[in-house]
Design a protein around this motif. Structure first.
Motif, PDB file in Angstrom:
ATOM      1  N   ALA A 197     -16.015  -2.738 -10.624  1.00 26.83           N
ATOM      2  CA  ALA A 197     -14.676  -2.823 -11.686  1.00 26.83           C
ATOM      3  C   ALA A 197     -14.208  -1.289 -11.885  1.00 26.83           C
ATOM      4  N   ALA A 198     -14.191  -0.447 -10.973  1.00 26.01           N
ATOM      5  CA  ALA A 198     -14.001   0.981 -11.172  1.00 26.01           C
ATOM      6  C   ALA A 198     -12.631   1.326 -11.041  1.00 26.01           C
ATOM      7  N   GLY A 199     -11.646   0.223 -11.352  1.00 27.44           N
ATOM      8  CA  GLY A 199     -10.159   0.823 -11.257  1.00 27.44           C
ATOM      9  C   GLY A 199      -9.578   1.517 -10.220  1.00 27.44           C
ATOM     10  N   ALA A 200      -9.158   2.743 -10.548  1.00 27.03           N
ATOM     11  CA  ALA A 200      -8.707   3.662  -9.540  1.00 27.03           C
ATOM     12  C   ALA A 200      -9.889   4.106  -8.453  1.00 27.03           C
ATOM     13  N   TRP A 201     -10.841   3.984  -9.022  1.00 28.73           N
ATOM     14  CA  TRP A 201     -12.025   4.513  -7.995  1.00 28.73           C
ATOM     15  C   TRP A 201     -12.639   3.557  -7.105  1.00 28.73           C
ATOM     16  N   VAL A 202     -12.025   2.347  -7.148  1.00 28.14           N
ATOM     17  CA  VAL A 202     -12.708   1.176  -6.542  1.00 28.14           C
ATOM     18  C   VAL A 202     -12.569   1.310  -4.824  1.00 28.14           C
ATOM     19  N   ALA A 203     -11.541   1.932  -4.430  1.00 30.51           N
ATOM     20  CA  ALA A 203     -11.411   2.169  -3.038  1.00 30.51           C
ATOM     21  C   ALA A 203     -12.519   3.460  -2.520  1.00 30.51           C
ATOM     22  N   ASP A 204     -12.730   4.320  -3.292  1.00 26.17           N
ATOM     23  CA  ASP A 204     -13.614   5.322  -2.973  1.00 26.17           C
ATOM     24  C   ASP A 204     -15.013   4.832  -2.965  1.00 26.17           C
ATOM     25  N   LEU A 205     -15.284   3.923  -3.687  1.00 26.06           N
ATOM     26  CA  LEU A 205     -16.602   3.294  -3.711  1.00 26.06           C
ATOM     27  C   LEU A 205     -16.927   2.180  -2.646  1.00 26.06           C
ATOM     28  N   LEU A 206     -15.754   1.623  -2.489  1.00 25.80           N
ATOM     29  CA  LEU A 206     -16.089   0.451  -1.432  1.00 25.80           C
ATOM     30  C   LEU A 206     -15.501   0.551  -0.132  1.00 25.80           C
ATOM     31  N   GLY A 207     -14.881   1.903   0.080  1.00 26.83           N
ATOM     32  CA  GLY A 207     -14.074   2.077   1.426  1.00 26.83           C
ATOM     33  C   GLY A 207     -15.459   1.950   2.329  1.00 26.83           C
ATOM     34  N   GLY A 208     -15.028   1.053   3.740  1.00 24.31           N
ATOM     35  CA  GLY A 208     -16.254   0.619   4.779  1.00 24.31           C
ATOM     36  C   GLY A 208     -16.792  -0.267   4.350  1.00 24.31           C
ATOM     37  N   LEU A 209     -17.156  -1.055   3.030  1.00 19.08           N
ATOM     38  CA  LEU A 209     -17.968  -1.872   2.890  1.00 19.08           C
ATOM     39  C   LEU A 209     -17.249  -3.249   2.806  1.00 19.08           C
ATOM     40  N   VAL A 210     -16.088  -3.142   2.376  1.00 25.35           N
ATOM     41  CA  VAL A 210     -15.317  -4.572   2.279  1.00 25.35           C
ATOM     42  C   VAL A 210     -13.824  -4.204   2.613  1.00 25.35           C
ATOM     43  N   PRO A 211     -13.186  -5.050   3.363  1.00 28.16           N
ATOM     44  CA  PRO A 211     -11.670  -4.949   3.650  1.00 28.16           C
ATOM     45  C   PRO A 211     -10.695  -5.036   2.614  1.00 28.16           C
ATOM     46  N   LEU A 212     -10.420  -3.929   1.838  1.00 31.16           N
ATOM     47  CA  LEU A 212      -9.639  -3.937   0.634  1.00 31.16           C
ATOM     48  C   LEU A 212      -8.173  -4.068   1.084  1.00 31.16           C
ATOM     49  N   PRO A 213      -7.625  -4.697   0.318  1.00 30.54           N
ATOM     50  CA  PRO A 213      -5.768  -4.359   0.526  1.00 30.54           C
ATOM     51  C   PRO A 213      -5.365  -3.163   0.139  1.00 30.54           C
ATOM     52  N   GLU A 214      -4.331  -2.529   0.266  1.00 27.58           N
ATOM     53  CA  GLU A 214      -3.672  -1.344   0.048  1.00 27.58           C
ATOM     54  C   GLU A 214      -3.540  -1.289  -1.496  1.00 27.58           C
ATOM     55  N   LEU A 215      -4.309  -0.283  -2.021  1.00 24.11           N
ATOM     56  CA  LEU A 215      -4.119   0.125  -3.358  1.00 24.11           C
ATOM     57  C   LEU A 215      -3.258   1.265  -3.545  1.00 24.11           C
ATOM     58  N   THR A 216      -2.313   1.055  -4.507  1.00 33.17           N
ATOM     59  CA  THR A 216      -1.760   2.318  -5.097  1.00 33.17           C
ATOM     60  C   THR A 216      -2.159   2.771  -6.217  1.00 33.17           C
ATOM     61  N   VAL A 217      -2.266   4.014  -6.482  1.00 29.17           N
ATOM     62  CA  VAL A 217      -2.804   4.534  -7.760  1.00 29.17           C
ATOM     63  C   VAL A 217      -1.384   5.422  -8.191  1.00 29.17           C
ATOM     64  N   THR A 218      -0.888   4.777  -9.541  1.00 25.61           N
ATOM     65  CA  THR A 218       0.182   5.871 -10.235  1.00 25.61           C
ATOM     66  C   THR A 218      -0.319   6.248 -11.558  1.00 25.61           C
ATOM     67  N   GLN A 219       0.274   7.142 -11.854  1.00 25.96           N
ATOM     68  CA  GLN A 219       0.274   7.916 -13.377  1.00 25.96           C
ATOM     69  C   GLN A 219       1.235   7.366 -14.221  1.00 25.96           C
ATOM     70  N   GLN A 220       0.990   6.665 -15.136  1.00 26.80           N
ATOM     71  CA  GLN A 220       2.243   6.089 -15.922  1.00 26.80           C
ATOM     72  C   GLN A 220       2.344   6.894 -17.028  1.00 26.80           C
ATOM     73  N   GLN A 221       3.420   6.724 -17.924  1.00 26.87           N
ATOM     74  CA  GLN A 221       3.564   7.697 -18.914  1.00 26.87           C
ATOM     75  C   GLN A 221       4.248   6.726 -20.079  1.00 26.87           C
ATOM     76  N   ALA A 222       3.604   6.860 -21.293  1.00 23.85           N
ATOM     77  CA  ALA A 222       3.981   6.156 -22.504  1.00 23.85           C
ATOM     78  C   ALA A 222       4.406   6.915 -23.446  1.00 23.85           C
ATOM     79  N   PHE A 223       5.444   6.436 -24.535  1.00 21.98           N
ATOM     80  CA  PHE A 223       5.703   7.392 -25.481  1.00 21.98           C
ATOM     81  C   PHE A 223       6.128   6.534 -26.825  1.00 21.98           C
ATOM     82  N   HIS A 224       5.531   7.220 -27.729  1.00 25.52           N
ATOM     83  CA  HIS A 224       5.724   6.668 -29.328  1.00 25.52           C
ATOM     84  C   HIS A 224       7.124   7.171 -29.913  1.00 25.52           C
ATOM     85  N   PHE A 225       7.698   6.387 -30.727  1.00 31.77           N
ATOM     86  CA  PHE A 225       8.838   6.732 -31.647  1.00 31.77           C
ATOM     87  C   PHE A 225       8.817   6.032 -32.774  1.00 31.77           C
TER      88      PHE A 225
END
Length: 369
Positions: A197-225
């Protein structure tokens, strides 16, 4: 040091910590391996406010939200912590299709109202609408950081061994019923099942072990007003899809003592990776959100006082990834809408790890995406 356990969980964010809580409630022996410290802000589980809601156009997710809300209440009772803040939820916008969502909620038995724009503006001064508005009362926020702490502490109280600053460097399958995890500090853990359950690191840990779907990592931005009238009643959480696809919500502790509003775009983050994300807010995103506030949220001061980034890890169709291959359980719900389901994801992942059920077909590795 070698530890033989029923379930080893890699990652102590919302999903990993929720899995540890669910598994220990069933009497499973658990070790949790987290590469960073407790409550870190490197992934997708930090911050004091995430949306919880029942409103989905998809009946499957709408039904899942019901069980998730029940489990959030169970975690509150178990931990003695108040994690949810129920303020109601609004969906609107040309591309959000409130009428379709209302039909889904009616089909699954969720109370709701469909309002004209004028009535919604009268009910919630400071918000602007230009079409039908869906409101449902069973929505609000969950304190994500406090929830991670509650999951982990209650799992620890039931015997889970939660190890922070312990990164997994290699996972090795030992047949169909055993797995070995080697950490960067030289320790080895063997388990009957490993939940990754490693979030953005899951592909690095499981690459070659299971056939993962395409996973896209993005950096989101949030603001407080800031709110123009901090003494006014809090607005509901809002999902709005028009020129921008946005969400807004009471900011919790991150919103400061005057309950500032958290606002972000759902799908505007730049592609990155877990280890190369900059952590810097894009000035163009800030400019878009300020213009959005001026147009749609006149009850706010259109200058952010706080801003932050987090990671999304998304599948092409935004469905979750929850499946088991041999001794490996892949837990990557993410896609920017998994937080509200965290305790249910923990239950579903534990079901997979203990052979209680097969994966939901839409979440399976072999599913069409």
């Amino acid at each position: 040091m070698t530890a033989d356990v029923d379930i080893a969980v890699v990652g102590a964010g919302l999903m990993g910590a929720a899995t540890a809580w669910a598994a220990t409630r069933r009497g499973q022996s658990v070790v949790v391996l987290e590469q960073f410290g407790a409550g870190h802000d490197k992934g997708s589980s930090h911050g004091s406010a995430r949306i919880v809601r029942r409103a989905y156009p998809d009946p499957m997710y709408a039904r899942m939200t019901g069980r998730a809300m029940e489990l959030w209440r169970e975690l509150e009772a178990d931990s003695g912590e108040s994690l949810l803040r129920i303020v109601g939820g609004i969906d609107h916008g040309r591309l959000r299709d409130p009428e379709r969502i209302a039909a889904t909620l009616a089909a699954v038995g969720v109370p709701h109202e469909l309002l004209p724009a004028e009535e919604a503006e009268r009910r919630w001064p400071g918000l602007r609408f230009d079409g039908p508005v869906l409101f449902h009362p069973e929505a609000g926020t969950v304190d994500a950081a406090a929830a991670v702490t509650a999951f982990a502490e209650r799992a620890g109280a039931r015997g889970a061994d939660v190890r922070y600053h312990t990164a997994v460097r290699r996972i090795t399958r030992l047949g169909e019923e055993r797995v070995r995890l080697e950490t960067t500090d030289g320790d080895t853990v063997t388990a009957r099942r490993a939940v990754v359950a490693a979030g953005a690191w899951v592909a690095d840990l499981l690459g070659g072990l299971v056939p993962l779907p395409e996973l896209t990592v993005t950096q989101q931005q949030a603001f407080h007003f800031p709110r123009l009238d901090p003494a006014a009643a809090p607005w509901p959480v809002v999902v709005h899809k028009d020129a921008l696809s946005t969400y807004s919500l009471p900011g919790g502790r991150d919103g400061g003592p005057l309950d500032g509003r958290k606002i972000a775009e759902h799908d505007a983050g730049g592609t990155t990776s877990a280890d190369t994300r900059s952590g810097r807010v894009d000035p163009r995103a800030r400019k878009r959100i300020i213009a959005y506030v001026r147009e749609w949220l006149p009850g706010l001061v259109p200058e952010p006082f706080n801003e932050t980034t987090c990671l999304y890890t998304s599948t092409p169709d935004e469905d979750f990834v929850l499946d088991r291959r041999g001794p490996l359980v892949i837990c990557s719900p993410c896609s920017g809408h998994g937080a509200k389901f965290a305790p249910l994801i923990g239950e579903m992942t534990t079901d997979l790890a203990t052979d209680v059920t097969d994966p939901e077909p839409r979440f399976a590795l072999s599913g069409s995406r």
